[in-house]
Design an enzyme around this catalytic site. Structure first.
Site, mmCIF file in Angstrom:
data_model
loop_
_atom_site.group_PDB
_atom_site.id
_atom_site.type_symbol
_atom_site.label_atom_id
_atom_site.label_comp_id
_atom_site.label_asym_id
_atom_site.label_seq_id
_atom_site.Cartn_x
_atom_site.Cartn_y
_atom_site.Cartn_z
ATOM 1 N N LEU A 67 0.921 -1.314 -0.139
ATOM 2 C CA LEU A 67 -0.111 0.060 -0.156
ATOM 3 C C LEU A 67 0.755 1.138 -0.012
ATOM 4 O O LEU A 67 0.323 2.365 -0.111
ATOM 5 C CB LEU A 67 -0.942 -0.042 1.254
ATOM 6 N N HIS A 183 10.269 -13.761 1.210
ATOM 7 C CA HIS A 183 10.561 -13.434 -0.274
ATOM 8 C C HIS A 183 12.001 -14.364 -0.740
ATOM 9 O O HIS A 183 12.976 -13.766 -0.281
ATOM 10 C CB HIS A 183 11.067 -11.794 -0.353
ATOM 11 N N ASP A 309 0.479 -9.627 -5.123
ATOM 12 C CA ASP A 309 1.863 -8.844 -4.989
ATOM 13 C C ASP A 309 1.765 -7.329 -5.731
ATOM 14 O O ASP A 309 2.524 -7.064 -6.391
ATOM 15 C CB ASP A 309 2.913 -9.417 -5.608
#
Length: 433
Positions: A67, A183, A309
């Site tokens: 965001l 990740h 994503d």
């Protein structure tokens, strides 16, 4: 105001429902489900929504969005990001911690939650950092992040390269029953790469990222998860080797879940040709064989979740030489129709597709979302399955436009999104009776 959705096709994988019925929403909750329902009370307090020829599904849940607020509001804000989510049918999003400052402490978590409460259109669940400032060195205060409302921890955008730090993170996270998201990328194998390593990268003269850069870290994390017993969630899986490793670990009973994204089952490295920076993402688009393995992984349950994503960047940032452009694409407003393509192509059943966007991601994050049981929050969306439309980035609700799907013809349109009984997105006016 209460809502009565009449004559829609209710699809709720969590409760094994697939039937044409009515849904009555009272005080923000699912009150009743059944044929020819009537709402009690004054008519002026009831809005009737025609669900004929529409699907009524639980609000979509995205466990992986950026965001950008605080710190990068020129790319996206909590307000615009959640507006994009609502337009895409999402009613809950989990936001990654790579903001500025990084969400590695209670103050940032509380800021995000307060902004979401004031300006957000959908539910926002923050994810905290694994390490302070996401530097991969010293653990963040994981307990305090959990207390402030974080639902998971990750240094997403970066791997946790130090295996000792990752082990300790998993051990601490166990105490708070938080999933650890990684990740997966070995920075040494990545070595400055900007796209998948292979024939296309060679032809374009771009430095490649081998599949092994992801798979080495997937393997390490699976080993550590089995060592510690932690809940591990693997983000944006992109390679056939990763799918195989996860499948094998699940067969041994490892506590692992995994997600992939629509771009990895829809595109290949060929999309980069022309030095298309809107196809530059991390991990990169892979080969046809990888794409097919991702699809098979979704089909057989190796990959539990479809996440976006969602990674907004400005036009100026993307309009650079390929080497210099940032990684990432927006995804909230195209995820649903791209997933429905898998249904049309026979890869997933409709029930499986809806589950991977609703109840499965909710379970990963231990959220009481993604289902429409009686008494549940009335978070849902209405879909027009036969509606065709063309992706026009200029019409996105997101502040950014970086998508490789511009001009694609899509089938399946979000007609309405409802959060706790409030219409937060609609393509039409609804009427009161």
């Amino acid at each position: 105001m209460n809502l009565l959705i009449r004559n829609g096709r209710l699809l709720d994988p969590a409760h094994r429902r697939d039937e044409v019925t009515d849904v009555l929403i009272e005080n923000g909750k699912v009150a009743r489900i059944g044929r020819t329902l009537k709402a009690e009370g004054p008519k002026s307090d009831i809005q009737v929504i025609d669900g004929t020829d529409r699907w009524v599904v639980p609000g979509l849940v995205d466990v992986h969005v950026h965001l950008r607020e605080p710190g990068f509001e020129y790319k996206e804000t909590i307000k615009t990001g959640t507006e994009a989510a609502a337009a895409g049918g999402f009613t809950s999003v989990c936001c990654m911690p790579n903001t500025q400052p990084v969400n590695d402490n209670q103050a940032v978590t509380r800021l995000i939650r307060e902004k979401a409460r004031q300006e957000g259109r959908v539910h926002v669940f923050p994810i905290g950092a694994v390490t302070k400032d996401s530097k991969g060195e010293e653990l963040a205060e994981i307990g305090e992040l959990a207390e402030a409302g974080c639902v998971a921890i990750t240094d997403d955008g970066k791997p946790v390269m130090n295996s000792g730090v990752m082990r300790r993170a998993m051990e601490y996270a166990l105490a708070f029953d938080l999933p650890v998201i990684d990740h997966c990328e070995d920075e040494h194998l990545m070595d400055g790469g900007v796209m998948n390593e292979g024939v296309v990268s060679m032809e374009l003269g771009l430095r490649g990222i081998p599949a092994a850069a992801e798979e080495v870290m997937v393997a390490r994390n699976l080993i550590l998860a089995e060592l510690t017993g932690a809940r591990l969630h693997l983000a944006h899986v992109s390679t056939a080797g990763s799918v195989r490793l996860i499948r094998e670990a699940k067969s041994r009973g490892a506590r692992v879940t995994a997600e992939t994204c629509p771009h990895y089952f829809s595109l290949t490295e060929e999309a980069v040709r022309g030095y298309n920076t809107d196809a530059k993402m991390n991990p990169p688009l892979r080969t046809v064989q990888d794409r097919d393995a991702i699809r098979q992984g979704l089909k057989d349950g190796t990959l539990d979740v479809i996440a976006t994503d969602h990674a907004p960047h400005t036009e100026d940032e993307k309009n650079r030489e390929f080497d210099l452009a940032p990684f990432g694409i927006v995804g909230l407003e195209t995820a649903l129709p791209l997933t429905l393509r898998l249904v049309e192509e026979g890869v997933l059943s409709l029930d499986e597709a809806v589950a991977k966007l609703t109840v499965h991601p909710a379970r990963v994050m231990r959220l009481n979302k993604g289902h429409l049981g009686i008494g549940a929050d009335a978070d849902l969306c209405l879909i027009e399955p036969e509606a065709a439309w063309t992706v026009e980035p200029a019409r996105f609700h997101s502040k950014s436009r970086n998508t490789p799907f511009a001009g694609w013809r899509m089938k399946g349109l979000v007609a309405m999104t409802i959060v706790e009984g409030r219409v937060v997105y609609s393509t039409e006016e609804i009427r009161a009776v």
